[in-house]
Design an enzyme around this catalytic site. Sequence first.
Site, PDB file in Angstrom:
ATOM      1  N   HIS A  27      -1.225  -4.584  -1.370  1.00  0.00           N
ATOM      2  CA  HIS A  27      -2.304  -3.907  -0.772  1.00  0.00           C
ATOM      3  C   HIS A  27      -2.256  -3.096   0.545  1.00  0.00           C
ATOM      4  O   HIS A  27      -2.575  -3.600   1.666  1.00  0.00           O
ATOM      5  CB  HIS A  27      -3.485  -5.043  -0.567  1.00  0.00           C
ATOM      6  CG  HIS A  27      -4.882  -4.439  -0.174  1.00  0.00           C
ATOM      7  ND1 HIS A  27      -5.542  -3.886  -1.457  1.00  0.00           N
ATOM      8  CD2 HIS A  27      -5.818  -4.753   0.748  1.00  0.00           C
ATOM      9  CE1 HIS A  27      -6.776  -3.798  -0.809  1.00  0.00           C
ATOM     10  NE2 HIS A  27      -6.972  -4.144   0.591  1.00  0.00           N
ATOM     11  N   ASP A  71      -0.918  -6.156  -5.870  1.00  0.00           N
ATOM     12  CA  ASP A  71      -2.079  -6.274  -5.023  1.00  0.00           C
ATOM     13  C   ASP A  71      -2.960  -7.440  -5.382  1.00  0.00           C
ATOM     14  O   ASP A  71      -3.456  -7.361  -6.702  1.00  0.00           O
ATOM     15  CB  ASP A  71      -2.806  -4.911  -5.359  1.00  0.00           C
ATOM     16  CG  ASP A  71      -3.978  -4.909  -4.069  1.00  0.00           C
ATOM     17  OD1 ASP A  71      -4.368  -5.756  -3.743  1.00  0.00           O
ATOM     18  OD2 ASP A  71      -4.451  -3.523  -3.729  1.00  0.00           O
ATOM     19  N   SER A 105      -9.048   0.902   0.238  1.00  0.00           N
ATOM     20  CA  SER A 105      -9.484  -0.276  -0.144  1.00  0.00           C
ATOM     21  C   SER A 105     -11.324  -0.181  -0.045  1.00  0.00           C
ATOM     22  O   SER A 105     -11.789   0.680  -0.819  1.00  0.00           O
ATOM     23  CB  SER A 105      -9.173  -1.533   0.833  1.00  0.00           C
ATOM     24  OG  SER A 105      -9.455  -2.836   0.353  1.00  0.00           O
TER      25      SER A 105
END
Length: 270
Positions: A214, A187, A118
């Site tokens: 995610h 996601d 991320s």
Amino acid sequence: MAALRRVLVLHGYSQNATIFSKRLGALRKECKDIDFVFVNAPHILLPSEMFGSPSSFDSVSQTEAPTEETSHTNPELALRAWWKANKERNKSTGLQESIMAIKEVLVGQTFDGVLGFSQGAAFAAIISALLERPHLNPDFLVDGEAPHPPLKFCVAVSGFRLMDPICDPLFSPSYATPTLHVLGKTDVVVVEERSQQLVAVSANARVEEHDGGHFVPSKGSWRKFLNNYMRDPSASHASPSTGPPDSEPSSGTSTPGQAGSYKSALMMKL
């Protein structure tokens, strides 16, 4: 057995090195000859910069999250960020400080590659690009040279292209480090369109998608694939995307309403 590879690992927003190391426990066991070096981001998040009850997205579960008292007494457990983005996502406060922190890690060590998740994936791409053209950031240099040779690979899980003046020259028109982009089909924190902006500036990109959201996929086929890729990023490894869907980590609990509002808040922070 001596490690054949050393990989720098960069956690996501509102995580830390300890938490992310635990999250990647199954992958670490699979990669017996890879030395994973987990690094803490320099910026500690304040309670006002957190959002509700985290589940299992960028951040941590309720059982993992440190209390405010614990964060003060043991900074290693505090939740952290590589930068704090403004509402428009075009300015990232603290990015240069994080670049300098990674410079100190790189000096005197040898890394084969970097793995990030991320916000950490976005930062992994920045570091990879910066090591290719270090003179674009003079403070990053050591005696006029890069602190480390260019990396052999970058693994960016749920990554995105950071829009910040520091990054623009690094990605113009692209960077060359071989990069594996891992995207989650469901996601909603870093949506595919945003991840594709990073893919677009990655000259040597490989893109693989998992059926989850995610998180770093942890199914057996994915662990083997990631291990093989980090051992030899130039080889034609079979895609791990076949088979039953991967599932999100089971740590932490939240109601669907809590999860949805948390994801929305996190998406705004990134």
